[in-house]
Design a protein around this motif. Sequence first.
Motif, PDB file in Angstrom:
ATOM      1  N   ARG A  81     -16.558 -10.126  -6.601  1.00  0.00           N
ATOM      2  CA  ARG A  81     -16.564  -9.895  -5.025  1.00  0.00           C
ATOM      3  C   ARG A  81     -16.027  -8.756  -4.823  1.00  0.00           C
ATOM      4  N   THR A  83     -16.008  -4.744  -1.768  1.00  0.00           N
ATOM      5  CA  THR A  83     -16.367  -4.270  -0.708  1.00  0.00           C
ATOM      6  C   THR A  83     -16.803  -3.027  -1.137  1.00  0.00           C
ATOM      7  N   HIS A  84     -17.933  -2.250  -0.672  1.00  0.00           N
ATOM      8  CA  HIS A  84     -18.429  -1.258  -1.174  1.00  0.00           C
ATOM      9  C   HIS A  84     -17.813  -0.062  -0.240  1.00  0.00           C
ATOM     10  N   ARG A 101     -20.430  -2.362   2.623  1.00  0.00           N
ATOM     11  CA  ARG A 101     -20.950  -3.761   2.442  1.00  0.00           C
ATOM     12  C   ARG A 101     -20.314  -4.706   1.512  1.00  0.00           C
ATOM     13  N   HIS A 102     -20.256  -6.033   1.938  1.00  0.00           N
ATOM     14  CA  HIS A 102     -19.545  -7.035   0.964  1.00  0.00           C
ATOM     15  C   HIS A 102     -20.681  -7.303  -0.179  1.00  0.00           C
ATOM     16  N   VAL A 103     -20.055  -7.341  -1.402  1.00  0.00           N
ATOM     17  CA  VAL A 103     -20.915  -7.503  -2.600  1.00  0.00           C
ATOM     18  C   VAL A 103     -20.306  -8.686  -3.357  1.00  0.00           C
ATOM     19  N   PHE A 105     -21.802 -11.362  -6.713  1.00  0.00           N
ATOM     20  CA  PHE A 105     -22.788 -11.602  -7.517  1.00  0.00           C
ATOM     21  C   PHE A 105     -21.960 -12.496  -9.049  1.00  0.00           C
ATOM     22  N   THR A 130     -30.051  -7.171  -7.877  1.00  0.00           N
ATOM     23  CA  THR A 130     -29.089  -7.698  -6.891  1.00  0.00           C
ATOM     24  C   THR A 130     -27.693  -6.887  -6.319  1.00  0.00           C
ATOM     25  N   ARG A 133     -29.257  -3.796  -4.320  1.00  0.00           N
ATOM     26  CA  ARG A 133     -29.618  -4.391  -2.909  1.00  0.00           C
ATOM     27  C   ARG A 133     -28.302  -4.572  -2.104  1.00  0.00           C
ATOM     28  N   GLN A 134     -27.318  -5.156  -2.605  1.00  0.00           N
ATOM     29  CA  GLN A 134     -26.169  -5.442  -1.925  1.00  0.00           C
ATOM     30  C   GLN A 134     -25.329  -4.442  -1.446  1.00  0.00           C
ATOM     31  N   THR A 135     -25.251  -3.344  -2.194  1.00  0.00           N
ATOM     32  CA  THR A 135     -24.660  -2.303  -1.981  1.00  0.00           C
ATOM     33  C   THR A 135     -25.357  -1.412  -0.954  1.00  0.00           C
TER      34      THR A 135
END
Length: 145
Positions: A81, A83-84, A101-103, A105, A130, A133-135
Amino acid sequence: MTEIGALLDALTDAINSQDEERVLRCFSTGAVFVTPAGVLEGHEQIGWYFRQLFTAFPDIHNELITRAVLDDTIITEWTFRATHTGVLLLPGGTEIMGTGRHVIFGAAGGYTIGEDGVFASARVYYDQLTFYRQTGCDLRLRRTA
């Protein structure tokens, strides 16, 4: 020999504290660390990897889910977990500026302890698509001939 579960806990705590020096104390000087982004050898390269990770994700938190020990190897699964907010350096040198964005996975890895009582090798696995994309990375897939 160091208890392998305690060493994994120490590594996880060092990562969660963004403490490169403590991370490196968990690895032998010639350790090999394999990630989806590439192979890192020795303290210099492993330290560089974690500096990049801590820069891109200064609030990183890994939560261990499970572990299994077999002789000198520990297999573990965790949730990443973060945050980028900082620059993310991709393989090949492309820089992705922080997106806010919060990541989150899942990841898994295997760590083998050496004769010196610290990790001599590690292999980490996670779904790169994943992660990117989340970043907020705009990845385009293309067919090859």
